[in-house]
Design a protein around this motif. Sequence first.
Motif, PDB file in Angstrom:
ATOM      1  N   LEU A  57       0.796  -1.352   0.584  1.00  0.00           N
ATOM      2  CA  LEU A  57      -0.368  -0.074   0.008  1.00  0.00           C
ATOM      3  C   LEU A  57       0.708   1.261   0.234  1.00  0.00           C
ATOM      4  CD1 LEU A  57      -2.418  -1.346   2.636  1.00  0.00           C
ATOM      5  CD2 LEU A  57      -3.229  -1.342  -0.061  1.00  0.00           C
ATOM      6  N   CYS A  60      -0.843   7.103   0.047  1.00  0.00           N
ATOM      7  CA  CYS A  60      -2.212   7.213   0.486  1.00  0.00           C
ATOM      8  C   CYS A  60      -2.983   9.127  -0.375  1.00  0.00           C
ATOM      9  CB  CYS A  60      -1.444   7.919   1.431  1.00  0.00           C
ATOM     10  SG  CYS A  60      -2.800   8.755   2.738  1.00  0.00           S
ATOM     11  N   SER A  61      -3.754   8.301  -0.766  1.00  0.00           N
ATOM     12  CA  SER A  61      -4.416   9.841  -1.421  1.00  0.00           C
ATOM     13  C   SER A  61      -5.816  10.398  -1.177  1.00  0.00           C
ATOM     14  CB  SER A  61      -5.718   8.868  -2.264  1.00  0.00           C
ATOM     15  OG  SER A  61      -6.742   8.198  -1.311  1.00  0.00           O
ATOM     16  N   HIS A 107      -6.897   7.251   3.087  1.00  0.00           N
ATOM     17  CA  HIS A 107      -7.395   6.223   2.362  1.00  0.00           C
ATOM     18  C   HIS A 107      -6.431   5.554   1.647  1.00  0.00           C
ATOM     19  CE1 HIS A 107     -10.881   7.656   3.206  1.00  0.00           C
ATOM     20  NE2 HIS A 107     -11.628   6.950   2.675  1.00  0.00           N
ATOM     21  N   TYR A 109      -4.244   3.018  -1.017  1.00  0.00           N
ATOM     22  CA  TYR A 109      -4.388   1.956  -2.333  1.00  0.00           C
ATOM     23  C   TYR A 109      -2.913   1.685  -2.822  1.00  0.00           C
ATOM     24  CZ  TYR A 109      -8.464   4.129  -3.171  1.00  0.00           C
ATOM     25  OH  TYR A 109      -9.783   4.732  -3.216  1.00  0.00           O
ATOM     26  N   GLY A 116      -7.268  -1.616  -3.843  1.00  0.00           N
ATOM     27  CA  GLY A 116      -7.368  -0.777  -2.954  1.00  0.00           C
ATOM     28  C   GLY A 116      -8.893  -0.513  -2.794  1.00  0.00           C
ATOM     29  N   PRO A 117      -9.274   0.851  -1.802  1.00  0.00           N
ATOM     30  CA  PRO A 117      -8.793   1.338  -0.847  1.00  0.00           C
ATOM     31  C   PRO A 117      -8.542   0.765   0.714  1.00  0.00           C
ATOM     32  CG  PRO A 117     -10.938   1.967  -0.755  1.00  0.00           C
ATOM     33  CD  PRO A 117     -10.783   1.186  -1.772  1.00  0.00           C
TER      34      PRO A 117
END
Length: 218
Positions: A57, A60-61, A107, A109, A116-117
């Motif tokens: 992951l 981080c969006s 969140h 991805y 994801g998420p």
Amino acid sequence: MMETLEQLKTRAEAAFPAAKIDIVPNPGPANQPSLLIDNEHAPEIAKFLRDDPTLRLDFCSNVTGVDWLDRVVKKTTKIKQVVAGVEKEVGQTTEEKIPGYLEAVYHLYSMTHKHGPVIIRMRTRDRAEGARLPSLTPIWRSAEFQEREIFDLYGICFAGHPDLRRILMWDEFEDHPMRKDYVQPDDFEWEPTPHDDVLARAKQHYAPRPAEQELRPS
């Protein structure tokens, strides 16, 4: 294939036996449950989520703040009572007081695996000034400005953030505008001529000027 949140929780707990991790359900239309991670182990768990070969992951969006005020939750349980000589099940309602707290929600991805998420969250102990959480910017650099925004608008201090300062409001501004109990001022110092709703609010708090009193019908 992306692991379920339950599988991810199990693996994280195996990697960090002392950590406390809970699954928080989401009853809303999005139906996206999240992992609530204890603050002490959050940076280690975040690094695990980023570097684990299966998860990766790496992006981080979005980071958002949430303000939870003190609230009372009613719970109904079934108990057995004897009514007119007959045993029946009746509902008993109790109230539980839950102290307020602040949250930061991330969140995540995987750009590597295209999945994801995965949503993780941390909670402060309370809503007091200077409430603290560990910064996850050292893990995901994209969180830097968004943690600053949460610091500015909600008042969460992110320990370990490389440049924690206000990003939307000016340095002299007091309070945090996104908190649910925030009260807007009657006038704004950048608006020398208040108008419309700002002027209407101001008139409710200040006595009318002598000239205005003279113009009013007796």
